[in-house]
Design an enzyme around this catalytic site. Structure first.
Site, PDB file in Angstrom:
ATOM      1  N   LYS A 227       0.809  -1.191   0.000  1.00  0.00           N
ATOM      2  CA  LYS A 227       0.000   0.000   0.000  1.00  0.00           C
ATOM      3  C   LYS A 227       0.861   1.268   0.000  1.00  0.00           C
ATOM      4  O   LYS A 227       0.409   2.338  -0.398  1.00  0.00           O
ATOM      5  CB  LYS A 227      -0.865   0.047   1.281  1.00  0.00           C
ATOM      6  CG  LYS A 227      -1.878  -1.046   1.391  1.00  0.00           C
ATOM      7  CD  LYS A 227      -2.682  -0.848   2.701  1.00  0.00           C
ATOM      8  CE  LYS A 227      -3.590  -1.999   3.016  1.00  0.00           C
ATOM      9  NZ  LYS A 227      -4.231  -1.829   4.343  1.00  0.00           N
ATOM     10  N   GLY A 228       2.082   1.176   0.486  1.00  0.00           N
ATOM     11  CA  GLY A 228       2.860   2.365   0.866  1.00  0.00           C
ATOM     12  C   GLY A 228       3.118   3.393  -0.210  1.00  0.00           C
ATOM     13  O   GLY A 228       3.314   4.563   0.091  1.00  0.00           O
TER      14      GLY A 228
ATOM     15  N   GLU B 218       8.039   2.546  -5.834  1.00  0.00           N
ATOM     16  CA  GLU B 218       8.069   1.966  -4.486  1.00  0.00           C
ATOM     17  C   GLU B 218       8.302   3.071  -3.461  1.00  0.00           C
ATOM     18  O   GLU B 218       8.961   4.073  -3.763  1.00  0.00           O
ATOM     19  CB  GLU B 218       9.181   0.902  -4.442  1.00  0.00           C
ATOM     20  CG  GLU B 218       9.436   0.252  -3.102  1.00  0.00           C
ATOM     21  CD  GLU B 218       8.267  -0.545  -2.530  1.00  0.00           C
ATOM     22  OE1 GLU B 218       7.159   0.014  -2.428  1.00  0.00           O
ATOM     23  OE2 GLU B 218       8.472  -1.702  -2.139  1.00  0.00           O
ATOM     24  N   ASP B 219       7.778   2.879  -2.268  1.00  0.00           N
ATOM     25  CA  ASP B 219       8.003   3.871  -1.224  1.00  0.00           C
ATOM     26  C   ASP B 219       9.404   3.756  -0.638  1.00  0.00           C
ATOM     27  O   ASP B 219      10.125   4.739  -0.529  1.00  0.00           O
ATOM     28  CB  ASP B 219       6.932   3.753  -0.115  1.00  0.00           C
ATOM     29  CG  ASP B 219       6.779   2.330   0.415  1.00  0.00           C
ATOM     30  OD1 ASP B 219       7.479   1.406  -0.065  1.00  0.00           O
ATOM     31  OD2 ASP B 219       5.940   2.115   1.318  1.00  0.00           O
TER      32      ASP B 219
ATOM     33  N   ASP C 232      14.186  -1.601   1.601  1.00  0.00           N
ATOM     34  CA  ASP C 232      14.771  -1.906   2.907  1.00  0.00           C
ATOM     35  C   ASP C 232      15.699  -3.115   2.732  1.00  0.00           C
ATOM     36  O   ASP C 232      16.826  -2.961   2.274  1.00  0.00           O
ATOM     37  CB  ASP C 232      13.600  -2.160   3.868  1.00  0.00           C
ATOM     38  CG  ASP C 232      14.028  -2.343   5.306  1.00  0.00           C
ATOM     39  OD1 ASP C 232      15.032  -1.762   5.715  1.00  0.00           O
ATOM     40  OD2 ASP C 232      13.338  -3.079   6.037  1.00  0.00           O
TER      41      ASP C 232
ATOM     42  N   LYS D 295      17.163   2.451   2.149  1.00  0.00           N
ATOM     43  CA  LYS D 295      17.917   2.171   3.385  1.00  0.00           C
ATOM     44  C   LYS D 295      18.984   1.124   3.044  1.00  0.00           C
ATOM     45  O   LYS D 295      18.799  -0.063   3.317  1.00  0.00           O
ATOM     46  CB  LYS D 295      16.976   1.528   4.408  1.00  0.00           C
ATOM     47  CG  LYS D 295      16.316   2.447   5.395  1.00  0.00           C
ATOM     48  CD  LYS D 295      15.718   1.581   6.509  1.00  0.00           C
ATOM     49  CE  LYS D 295      14.351   2.040   6.886  1.00  0.00           C
ATOM     50  NZ  LYS D 295      13.705   1.132   7.846  1.00  0.00           N
TER      51      LYS D 295
ATOM     52  N   PHE E  27      13.306   3.302  11.414  1.00  0.00           N
ATOM     53  CA  PHE E  27      11.966   3.027  10.894  1.00  0.00           C
ATOM     54  C   PHE E  27      11.236   4.343  10.685  1.00  0.00           C
ATOM     55  O   PHE E  27      11.160   5.172  11.600  1.00  0.00           O
ATOM     56  CB  PHE E  27      11.194   2.126  11.851  1.00  0.00           C
ATOM     57  CG  PHE E  27      10.024   1.475  11.193  1.00  0.00           C
ATOM     58  CD1 PHE E  27      10.192   0.313  10.441  1.00  0.00           C
ATOM     59  CD2 PHE E  27       8.753   2.017  11.293  1.00  0.00           C
ATOM     60  CE1 PHE E  27       9.120  -0.290   9.802  1.00  0.00           C
ATOM     61  CE2 PHE E  27       7.670   1.423  10.654  1.00  0.00           C
ATOM     62  CZ  PHE E  27       7.856   0.270   9.924  1.00  0.00           C
ATOM     63  N   VAL E  28      10.709   4.552   9.473  1.00  0.00           N
ATOM     64  CA  VAL E  28      10.038   5.814   9.167  1.00  0.00           C
ATOM     65  C   VAL E  28       8.563   5.577   8.837  1.00  0.00           C
ATOM     66  O   VAL E  28       8.183   4.497   8.371  1.00  0.00           O
ATOM     67  CB  VAL E  28      10.731   6.566   8.004  1.00  0.00           C
ATOM     68  CG1 VAL E  28      12.056   7.139   8.430  1.00  0.00           C
ATOM     69  CG2 VAL E  28      10.901   5.669   6.779  1.00  0.00           C
TER      70      VAL E  28
ATOM     71  N   ASP F 209       3.525   3.191   6.836  1.00  0.00           N
ATOM     72  CA  ASP F 209       2.800   2.923   8.074  1.00  0.00           C
ATOM     73  C   ASP F 209       3.642   2.154   9.085  1.00  0.00           C
ATOM     74  O   ASP F 209       4.671   1.575   8.753  1.00  0.00           O
ATOM     75  CB  ASP F 209       1.559   2.070   7.785  1.00  0.00           C
ATOM     76  CG  ASP F 209       1.940   0.624   7.491  1.00  0.00           C
ATOM     77  OD1 ASP F 209       2.797   0.402   6.624  1.00  0.00           O
ATOM     78  OD2 ASP F 209       1.413  -0.289   8.160  1.00  0.00           O
TER      79      ASP F 209
ATOM     80  N   ARG G  69      -0.010   6.579   8.119  1.00  0.00           N
ATOM     81  CA  ARG G  69       0.135   6.773   6.666  1.00  0.00           C
ATOM     82  C   ARG G  69      -0.236   8.189   6.241  1.00  0.00           C
ATOM     83  O   ARG G  69       0.239   8.693   5.232  1.00  0.00           O
ATOM     84  CB  ARG G  69      -0.801   5.837   5.893  1.00  0.00           C
ATOM     85  CG  ARG G  69      -0.352   4.404   5.845  1.00  0.00           C
ATOM     86  CD  ARG G  69      -1.172   3.653   4.798  1.00  0.00           C
ATOM     87  NE  ARG G  69      -1.203   2.227   5.057  1.00  0.00           N
ATOM     88  CZ  ARG G  69      -0.230   1.380   4.727  1.00  0.00           C
ATOM     89  NH1 ARG G  69       0.842   1.821   4.113  1.00  0.00           N
ATOM     90  NH2 ARG G  69      -0.340   0.101   5.006  1.00  0.00           N
TER      91      ARG G  69
END
Ligand code: IMP
Length: 174
Positions: free
Chosen positions: A40-41, A96-97, A100, A128, A149-150, A156, A162
């Site tokens: 969803k991000g 993509e958001d 990681d 990251k 973690f953001v 989210d 979000r």
């Protein structure tokens, strides 16, 4: 309780999106690309990006389940919402958001590559690199960030935060 602290402001985000859009516009102006948002991000980033891009394009979405709840990847990845557009012969740009570990992205890129797009590139707002478990090439990278973690701007933590307009990190209250 965690307390969101602003890390990248909405102004910094929109300035970076303008730079990214300029590069993407040069590369895709006459190609009618298909932008695939990873749910969803990425939906907030994608919706801002396409309006700044201002070139003919199409949009589709794919969703994989990789994270359980919380901050750690479960390692098991499967497609839970598939594309509705055929991508064979299309110029595909994945949006993509955050990258990681890279595990979900490398799974998705392999999955898409099997469907024979004319080209396949990746735009990711956040990277990251210190967390990477598998290499992922980001053609259009937004910001490189440290291992924190953001949340916010679509990202989210257990479905919360979000809606925040800035990218924030979570800080424990004293
Ligand atoms: P990867 O497979 O470990 O690269 O995970 C990518 C996905 O994990 C992203 O699309 C996000 O949904 C989620 N994720 C990774 N890091 C963060 C973070 O710092 N905040 C929120 N979600 C994250």
């Amino acid at each position: 309780m965690e307390n969101p602290r602003v890390f990248i402001t909405r102004q910094q985000i929109s300035a970076r999106i303008a730079d990214l859009a300029e590069q993407i516009r040069q590369d895709y102006r006459h190609k009618n690309p298909l932008l695939i948002g990873i749910l969803k991000g990425s939906f907030v980033f994608l919706s801002d990006l396409i309006r700044v891009l201002d070139i003919p394009l199409e949009v589709d979405f794919i969703r994989v389940s990789s994270y359980g709840s919380g901050k750690e990847s479960s390692g098991k990845i499967e497609v839970v919402h598939d594309l509705t557009t055929p991508i064979e012969g299309r110029e595909v740009l994945v949006i993509e958001d955050i990258v990681d570990t890279g595990l979900s992205l490398s799974f998705i890129l392999d999955y898409l590559r099997q469907r024979n797009p004319a080209s396949l590139r990746l735009c990711a707002l956040l990277d990251k690199p210190s967390r990477r478990k598998t290499p992922v090439h980001i053609d259009y990278p937004g910001f490189t960030i440290p291992d924190r973690f953001v949340v916010g701007y679509g990202l989210d933590f257990d479905e919360r935060y979000r809606y925040l307009p800035d990218i924030c990190y979570l800080e424990e209250d004293e």
